[in-house]
Design an enzyme around this catalytic site. Structure first.
Site, PDB file in Angstrom:
ATOM      1  N   ASP A 144       0.854  -1.201   0.000  1.00 43.42           N
ATOM      2  CA  ASP A 144       0.000   0.000   0.000  1.00 43.42           C
ATOM      3  C   ASP A 144       0.890   1.251   0.000  1.00 43.42           C
ATOM      4  O   ASP A 144       2.035   1.198   0.496  1.00 43.42           O
ATOM      5  CB  ASP A 144      -0.870  -0.080   1.275  1.00 43.42           C
ATOM      6  CG  ASP A 144      -1.919   1.013   1.353  1.00 43.42           C
ATOM      7  OD1 ASP A 144      -2.348   1.499   0.301  1.00 43.42           O
ATOM      8  OD2 ASP A 144      -2.310   1.359   2.489  1.00 43.42           O
TER       9      ASP A 144
ATOM     10  N   HIS B 168      -9.731   4.856  -0.575  1.00 47.63           N
ATOM     11  CA  HIS B 168      -8.879   4.849   0.623  1.00 47.63           C
ATOM     12  C   HIS B 168      -9.645   5.473   1.783  1.00 47.63           C
ATOM     13  O   HIS B 168     -10.665   6.124   1.588  1.00 47.63           O
ATOM     14  CB  HIS B 168      -7.586   5.620   0.349  1.00 47.63           C
ATOM     15  CG  HIS B 168      -6.587   4.803  -0.422  1.00 47.63           C
ATOM     16  ND1 HIS B 168      -5.360   4.466   0.076  1.00 47.63           N
ATOM     17  CD2 HIS B 168      -6.664   4.233  -1.641  1.00 47.63           C
ATOM     18  CE1 HIS B 168      -4.713   3.734  -0.819  1.00 47.63           C
ATOM     19  NE2 HIS B 168      -5.484   3.584  -1.882  1.00 47.63           N
ATOM     20  N   GLY B 169      -9.101   5.286   2.997  1.00 48.62           N
ATOM     21  CA  GLY B 169      -9.763   5.871   4.172  1.00 48.62           C
ATOM     22  C   GLY B 169     -11.075   5.169   4.469  1.00 48.62           C
ATOM     23  O   GLY B 169     -12.062   5.797   4.840  1.00 48.62           O
TER      24      GLY B 169
ATOM     25  N   SER C 225     -12.201   3.271   6.828  1.00 55.83           N
ATOM     26  CA  SER C 225     -12.790   3.179   8.177  1.00 55.83           C
ATOM     27  C   SER C 225     -13.792   4.316   8.384  1.00 55.83           C
ATOM     28  O   SER C 225     -13.493   5.470   8.069  1.00 55.83           O
ATOM     29  CB  SER C 225     -11.715   3.335   9.258  1.00 55.83           C
ATOM     30  OG  SER C 225     -10.772   2.317   9.154  1.00 55.83           O
TER      31      SER C 225
ATOM     32  N   HIS D   8      -8.199   9.665   5.226  1.00 58.47           N
ATOM     33  CA  HIS D   8      -7.480   8.640   5.995  1.00 58.47           C
ATOM     34  C   HIS D   8      -7.618   8.904   7.490  1.00 58.47           C
ATOM     35  O   HIS D   8      -7.701  10.067   7.918  1.00 58.47           O
ATOM     36  CB  HIS D   8      -5.980   8.694   5.670  1.00 58.47           C
ATOM     37  CG  HIS D   8      -5.623   8.097   4.352  1.00 58.47           C
ATOM     38  ND1 HIS D   8      -5.089   8.830   3.330  1.00 58.47           N
ATOM     39  CD2 HIS D   8      -5.690   6.822   3.899  1.00 58.47           C
ATOM     40  CE1 HIS D   8      -4.855   8.042   2.307  1.00 58.47           C
ATOM     41  NE2 HIS D   8      -5.210   6.819   2.622  1.00 58.47           N
TER      42      HIS D   8
HETATM   43  P1  13P Z   1      -8.296   4.160   7.190  1.00 61.78           P
HETATM   44  O1  13P Z   1      -7.140   3.987   8.131  1.00 61.78           O
HETATM   45  O2  13P Z   1      -8.924   5.468   7.316  1.00 61.78           O
HETATM   46  O3  13P Z   1      -9.238   3.009   7.266  1.00 61.78           O
HETATM   47  O4  13P Z   1      -7.655   4.132   5.710  1.00 61.78           O
HETATM   48  C1  13P Z   1      -6.837   3.066   5.328  1.00 61.78           C
HETATM   49  C2  13P Z   1      -6.181   3.331   4.024  1.00 61.78           C
HETATM   50  O5  13P Z   1      -6.720   3.992   3.169  1.00 61.78           O
HETATM   51  C3  13P Z   1      -4.857   2.749   3.808  1.00 61.78           C
HETATM   52  O6  13P Z   1      -4.352   3.044   2.557  1.00 61.78           O
END
Ligand code: 13P
Length: 294
Positions: free
Chosen positions: A82, A231-232, A234, A195
């Protein structure tokens, strides 16, 4: 024979399915993820990024690959590198080529180059170079265009303002040019997600509930034709996520929520340690050296 990851992603894209990708911030997180995938017969990516290693407990790209191989089953999992940023969240230049080559040598199944902090032309050049290196080994490449904020130190502008102004969103005209000129396999797009924080006290806090601009996503899907990555992952509003999947999101990265859950478990372990060490004061009460032979 192992089905190629690009084929799996393309198939998910055609079927309107999403492949989750879980960040490994601590090595023991691989086992419960792998177990859940097998039990639920779900395909996902196990992934690791530099902050997982430098700011948390993933140790190294080699350590994650070793842990992954202990639990993997190619029917359910592949290993993804990643975010390899050209410029990182602290504004430092990164030896991105070296990291990509290390991951390829370790057998990572896909890699991500992140030139999103560069001007378009330089992002295209770096991404194209990674595509050339990785495709020689039949390894698909993800890249990012636009800015999925959140990893940088310091407070973000208020979320509603970010969303309303579309600050940092992937531009549709640039996305077309980017995909055509780089030959990238999957594209991470900025459409409203952010993120989770990775430094300071904010890394332990709940994220603001993000939402997605679905109309913007539809345009990006139409113009690029490649699997799009969110991405992001969560803490995004659930309805937005479902709409996102319906409208072209093929991979979702999730890090903060599972990291915080793991770290809360560690906190419980530390609480037990504190009770027996400080409250019961065990240290020195039954010193093993005095009790055991030899
Ligand atoms: P989060 O930590 O917000 O879930 O995002 C993870 C991410 O996008 C890693 O590349």
């Amino acid at each position: 024979m192992k089905t190629s990851l690009n084929k799996i992603m393309r198939s998910a894209q055609e079927k309107g399915m999403v492949i989750p990708a879980f960040n490994i911030a601590h090595l023991p997180m691989v086992e419960p993820i792998a177990r859940t995938l097998k039990n639920t017969k779900t395909f996902c990516l196990i992934e690791v990024a530099r902050p997982d290693i430098e700011k948390f407990g993933a140790k190294s790209f080699a350590a994650v690959a070793r842990e992954y191989r202990k639990w993997t089953d190619p029917n359910f999992m592949r290993l993804h590198l990643d975010h390899v940023p050209v410029i990182d969240e602290d504004g430092k230049e990164v030896e991105w080529k070296k990291i990509i080559e290390e991951a390829l040598a370790l057998g990572y199944d896909s890699v991500m180059i992140d030139g999103s902090r560069l001007p378009l032309k330089e992002n295209i050049a770096a991404t194209r170079e990674v595509v050339q290196i990785a495709h020689k080994k039949n390894v698909p490449v993800e890249a990012e265009l636009g800015a999925v904020l959140g990893h940088e130190k310091g407070p973000l502008p208020p979320y509603e303002e970010l969303f309303k102004t579309g600050k940092g969103f992937t531009r549709v005209d640039e996305a077309k040019k980017f995909v055509e000129e780089t030959g990238v396999d999957w594209l991470s797009v900025a459409i409203g997600s952010i993120h989770g924080a990775i430094s300071g006290a904010a890394k332990d806090k709940a994220k603001v509930e993000a939402k997605l601009n679905i109309d913007h996503l539809k345009k990006l899907k139409e113009i690029t034709g490649v699997p799009l990555v969110l991405h992001g992952g969560s803490g995004i509003n659930r309805l937005s996520v479902l709409e996102g999947i319906k409208n072209g999101i093929t991979k979702i990265n999730v890090g903060t929520e599972i990291r915080q859950a793991y770290e809360k478990g560690l906190d419980l372990g530390l609480k037990i340690e504190k009770i027996i060490r400080d409250y019961y004061g065990i240290e020195g009460s039954a010193n093993t050296l005095c009790l055991l032979d030899g």
